[in-house]
Design an enzyme around this catalytic site. Structure first.
Site, PDB file in Angstrom:
ATOM      1  N   ILE A 208      -3.125   6.010  -3.391  1.00  0.00           N
ATOM      2  CA  ILE A 208      -2.625   4.939  -2.521  1.00  0.00           C
ATOM      3  C   ILE A 208      -2.598   5.408  -1.077  1.00  0.00           C
ATOM      4  O   ILE A 208      -3.040   4.703  -0.158  1.00  0.00           O
ATOM      5  CB  ILE A 208      -1.209   4.508  -2.963  1.00  0.00           C
ATOM      6  CG1 ILE A 208      -1.234   3.944  -4.380  1.00  0.00           C
ATOM      7  CG2 ILE A 208      -0.626   3.482  -1.988  1.00  0.00           C
ATOM      8  CD1 ILE A 208       0.145   3.776  -4.986  1.00  0.00           C
TER       9      ILE A 208
ATOM     10  N   GLN B 148      -6.036   5.525   0.442  1.00  0.00           N
ATOM     11  CA  GLN B 148      -6.524   4.190   0.759  1.00  0.00           C
ATOM     12  C   GLN B 148      -5.842   3.641   2.004  1.00  0.00           C
ATOM     13  O   GLN B 148      -6.470   2.966   2.831  1.00  0.00           O
ATOM     14  CB  GLN B 148      -6.290   3.254  -0.434  1.00  0.00           C
ATOM     15  CG  GLN B 148      -6.591   1.790  -0.183  1.00  0.00           C
ATOM     16  CD  GLN B 148      -8.054   1.513   0.120  1.00  0.00           C
ATOM     17  OE1 GLN B 148      -8.913   2.324  -0.220  1.00  0.00           O
ATOM     18  NE2 GLN B 148      -8.341   0.391   0.767  1.00  0.00           N
ATOM     19  N   GLU B 149      -4.574   3.945   2.167  1.00  0.00           N
ATOM     20  CA  GLU B 149      -3.807   3.425   3.297  1.00  0.00           C
ATOM     21  C   GLU B 149      -4.114   4.149   4.604  1.00  0.00           C
ATOM     22  O   GLU B 149      -4.285   3.519   5.644  1.00  0.00           O
ATOM     23  CB  GLU B 149      -2.301   3.540   3.000  1.00  0.00           C
ATOM     24  CG  GLU B 149      -1.794   2.597   1.922  1.00  0.00           C
ATOM     25  CD  GLU B 149      -1.631   1.168   2.421  1.00  0.00           C
ATOM     26  OE1 GLU B 149      -2.466   0.698   3.210  1.00  0.00           O
ATOM     27  OE2 GLU B 149      -0.651   0.513   2.033  1.00  0.00           O
ATOM     28  N   SER B 150      -4.158   5.471   4.570  1.00  0.00           N
ATOM     29  CA  SER B 150      -4.195   6.223   5.832  1.00  0.00           C
ATOM     30  C   SER B 150      -5.202   7.362   5.867  1.00  0.00           C
ATOM     31  O   SER B 150      -5.277   8.066   6.888  1.00  0.00           O
ATOM     32  CB  SER B 150      -2.811   6.823   6.090  1.00  0.00           C
ATOM     33  OG  SER B 150      -2.507   7.817   5.112  1.00  0.00           O
TER      34      SER B 150
END
Length: 456
Positions: free
Chosen positions: A294, A297-299
């Site tokens: 996660i 994918q986010e940062s």
């Protein structure tokens, strides 16, 4: 639990055939260890498309399952021919010779034979380009027939038939330059290609050869009838499609460049934050590898990441979410990862109790991206369209509809960028799959974790 592998009688004697499960209540299934067949997942349970289907079949007819994992095609076929098991569910296309001594059940997954090459070298266009090359194939499979057919026109064609490895191992060897090309099933390559960004399809060979369970020639008529009815039912009620989506539905989401970048950052960046993800797993009960997927994918594991909309940090939290989770500094990696993990834990708890994993996880991830209310709207739309509102493979079809005015009537939360949620979830599924292959699960110990300092 797996039972010991059955061995052939060394003096040439023949073991008695297994008793029909109709009489014994025990269904003996031959399989192999692999992503599509039978493997231990992060929760310690056995999973795989074949495993899920066999378990559901056994549940419907009241059988208990005894699994036998074997190491090569010859062992699997020999055991089934000698009627030491009732079914072979091993994600295999057998050679013509083996097909003549066995009985194939209903086809359930179409696939082609594909020649795979290493993109560090020149792409072969046809078999002629493979003359003099190191070509490999799994022994005992239908691929041998295809190669023999090609050699009838190209007598110089040579290959290595490997009996001690499966297609996944051949792809790994190809990736490391040990072969020039390997012939595999398209389904096997689909599951593995995101692990090997330097591999690609060179050309397709022959016609489609759908997967099917295999049975002894004289299998029990009652068992045979039950299998026919089972596949008819799961095709009609959509359960087969949902199982296929669970294991294959996300495999084409990312480009090779995305995968290459991820693998590089796994090597250079992830080790710095691994202890924080461990800590977040302890606090939330969520596999640290899912949390890492996660965060990537986010940062891209950048603690200082900031979007034009104002979300910030490793887990790209909004101000409201950060306040709710007690995160005072979104650019502090420890706070961000822990806050994101606890927020996801809350969202997972909001999902209906009847949802099963991994659908519950994927729904919660969609809610992490667009909000729980929009996920509920997508589930309502799924019901209106006579889809399964509890299955991610159906809800991901309706989430994108929330961005169109035509479909907003009757939903409570209005417009959202539902398509983004689908991309978000499917990308995380791919990253998580890669992490599960290369990173070990974390088992907490009594030793304190050495966490990096704030802001790192």
């Amino acid at each position: 639990m797996l039972v010991p592998v059955l061995l052939l009688v060394s003096d040439g004697g023949q073991r008695p055939s297994v008793v029909s499960p109709v009489h014994s209540g025990e269904l003996i299934v031959l399989t192999r260890n692999g992503a599509a067949c039978h493997f231990e997942d992060a929760s310690g349970q056995y999973s795989g498309l074949e495993t899920d289907m066999i378990n559901e079949f056994a549940r419907q007819y009241g059988y208990r399952v005894r699994w036998i994992e074997l190491n090569n095609v010859d062992q699997l076929v020999s055991q089934l021919v000698q009627q030491q098991a009732h079914i072979m569910a091993a994600d295999l296309d057998l050679s013509a010779a083996d097909q003549r001594v066995l009985r194939a059940g209903p086809a359930y997954l179409p696939q082609a034979q594909v020649m795979i090459y290493n993109t560090d070298s020149t792409q072969p266009k046809n078999f002629s380009d493979l003359l003099g090359k190191r070509l490999a194939v799994v022994a005992g499979t239908q691929h041998i027939d295809a190669l023999n057919s090609a050699r009838a026109h190209l007598p110089g064609l040579r290959w290595i038939a490997v009996s001690t490895a499966w297609e996944e191992q051949l792809l790994d060897s190809l990736s490391h330059g040990e072969f020039d090309a390997v012939l595999v099933d398209s389904a096997s390559f689909a599951l593995a290609r995101h692990l090997y960004p330097n591999l690609d399809i060179a050309f397709t060979v022959g016609e489609e050869a759908p997967l099917a369970w295999q049975f002894p020639k004289n299998t029990s008529p009652i068992l045979w009838s039950q299998v026919q009815q089972f596949f008819k039912t799961i095709e009609q009620n959509g359960e087969l499609d949902r199982w296929v989506e669970r294991y294959y539905g996300y495999v084409d989401q990312l480009e090779d460049t995305d995968i290459s970048g991820f693998l590089e950052r796994m090597r250079t960046t992830l080790p710095k934050f691994r202890p924080i993800f461990y800590h977040a797993q302890i606090a939330s009960g969520i596999d640290w590898r899912l949390l890492a997927a996660i965060s990537y994918q986010e940062s891209h594991w950048d603690p200082y990441a900031t979007s034009p909309t104002g979300v910030r940090g490793m887990m790209m939290m909004t101000t409201d979410t950060a306040d709710k989770m007690g995160v005072t500094d979104r650019l502090d990696a420890k706070q961000s990862i822990l806050g994101g993990a606890m927020y996801l834990s809350e969202l997972m708890a909001l999902q209906p109790v009847r949802l099963e994993d991994p659908d519950r996880v994927w729904m919660a991830l969609a809610a992490y991206n667009q909000g729980q209310g929009h996920v509920e709207d997508a589930r309502v739309l799924a019901q209106h369209r006579h889809l399964n509102a509890d299955a991610w493979c159906d809800v991901k079809q309706t989430l994108p509809l929330l961005s169109g005015n035509l479909h907003l009537y009757g939903v409570k939360h209005g417009y959202c960028r539902g398509g983004e949620a689908v991309i978000f979830v499917e990308s995380i599924r791919t990253y998580y799959d890669i992490l599960k292959k290369y990173e070990k699960p974390y088992t907490p110990s009594l030793e304190p974790l050495d966490l990096p300092g704030s802001g790192n």
